[in-house]
Enzyme design. Structure first.
Site, short mmCIF file in Angstrom:
data_model
loop_
_atom_site.label_atom_id
_atom_site.label_comp_id
_atom_site.label_asym_id
_atom_site.label_seq_id
_atom_site.Cartn_x
_atom_site.Cartn_y
_atom_site.Cartn_z
N GLY A 53 0.82 -1.21 0.00
CA GLY A 53 0.00 0.00 0.00
C GLY A 53 0.85 1.25 0.00
O GLY A 53 1.98 1.24 -0.49
N CYS A 54 0.33 2.31 0.56
CA CYS A 54 1.03 3.60 0.59
C CYS A 54 2.41 3.46 1.21
O CYS A 54 2.55 3.01 2.35
CB CYS A 54 0.20 4.60 1.39
SG CYS A 54 1.07 6.13 1.79
N PHE A 55 3.44 3.87 0.49
CA PHE A 55 4.80 3.71 1.03
C PHE A 55 5.10 4.66 2.18
O PHE A 55 6.05 4.45 2.92
CB PHE A 55 5.88 3.76 -0.05
CG PHE A 55 5.84 4.92 -1.02
CD1 PHE A 55 5.25 6.13 -0.73
CD2 PHE A 55 6.43 4.76 -2.28
CE1 PHE A 55 5.25 7.18 -1.65
CE2 PHE A 55 6.45 5.80 -3.21
CZ PHE A 55 5.86 7.01 -2.88
N TRP A 56 4.30 5.71 2.35
CA TRP A 56 4.52 6.57 3.51
C TRP A 56 4.30 5.78 4.80
O TRP A 56 5.04 5.94 5.76
CB TRP A 56 3.55 7.76 3.48
CG TRP A 56 3.71 8.67 2.31
CD1 TRP A 56 4.77 8.78 1.47
CD2 TRP A 56 2.76 9.64 1.86
NE1 TRP A 56 4.54 9.74 0.52
CE2 TRP A 56 3.30 10.27 0.73
CE3 TRP A 56 1.49 10.01 2.30
CZ2 TRP A 56 2.63 11.28 0.04
CZ3 TRP A 56 0.80 11.01 1.61
CH2 TRP A 56 1.38 11.65 0.49
#
Length: 224
Positions: A53-56
């Site tokens: 998912g979101c790499f953040w």
């Protein structure tokens, strides 16, 4: 996905005007250059690459672990050279948002990294993690050796047997080919942008839950 992308583009348009120029440059050596900028010596470090998912969010989880020296956000699992955030986030490539973890194998095992990977995202949702929808947010565990592949497959089988999830795990298990570091403004995004709407509403609750669950694995700075 669209909301997060729009928020990012609006908030960084004036601060990062060089990003559009970077889309046409070769970032194949950017991982090493980024690590040099961070004054990190990669000698003796192992690498692991995951997409969840979101790499953040994914970056924030792994960088909190004892034994992890550095984590880079980027793109993996695709074929086109020099992928950019704009291309990947709008589904114009076959890449997934991913992180590359640089770790000390004598301090934390690959098995433990795989365990954390599966515990910090939903591996049963195809091409989706929460509000982020599209193949760029698919779940992928990349292996570099046959042994790593066995470790990943064993973890999946254990989770399935234990019925941890109501639905079948759909994580892709793929050989690692290449990792392209994301643009500089994505690196350590969670820490640098604590007031970002996505970070506040989506990432922070996940990271706090992770910290509470894995206190015994955290670096001292993250133990509350």
């Amino acid at each position: 996905m669209i909301n997060r992308t729009l928020l990012l583009l609006l908030s960084t348009f004036f601060l990062f005007t060089s990003c559009s120029e970077a889309t046409n440059t070769d970032r194949s050596q950017a991982a090493g250059e980024e690590l040099q900028t961070m004054n990190i010596d990669t000698a003796g470090l192992a690498k692991a690459t995951f997409a969840g998912g979101c790499f953040w969010c994914t970056e924030a989880y792994f960088e909190r672990l004892n034994g992890v020296e550095a984590v880079l956000s980027g793109y993996s699992g695709g074929t086109q050279p020099n992928p950019t955030y704009e291309e990947v986030s709008y589904g114009r490539t076959d890449y997934a948002e991913a992180v590359q973890v640089y770790y000390h194998p004598d301090q934390i095992s690959y098995e433990k990294l795989v365990e954390v990977f599966f515990a910090t995202h939903d591996p049963t949702t195809l091409n989706r993690q929460g509000p982020d929808v599209g193949e760029q947010y698919r779940s992928v565990a990349f292996y570099r050796t046959p042994e790593e592949k066995k470790i990943i497959e064993k973890e999946i089988q254990q989770l399935q047997n234990a019925k941890i999830y109501a639905n079948k795990i759909v994580t892709y298990v793929e050989p690692f080919k290449k990792f392209w570091p994301a643009e500089a403004y994505h690196q350590d995004y969670y820490r640098i942008n604590p007031n970002d709407p996505y970070v506040v509403s989506v990432a922070q609750p996940k990271v706090k839950k992770f910290e509470a669950r894995y206190k015994d694995l955290l670096k001292p700075a993250y133990v509350k």
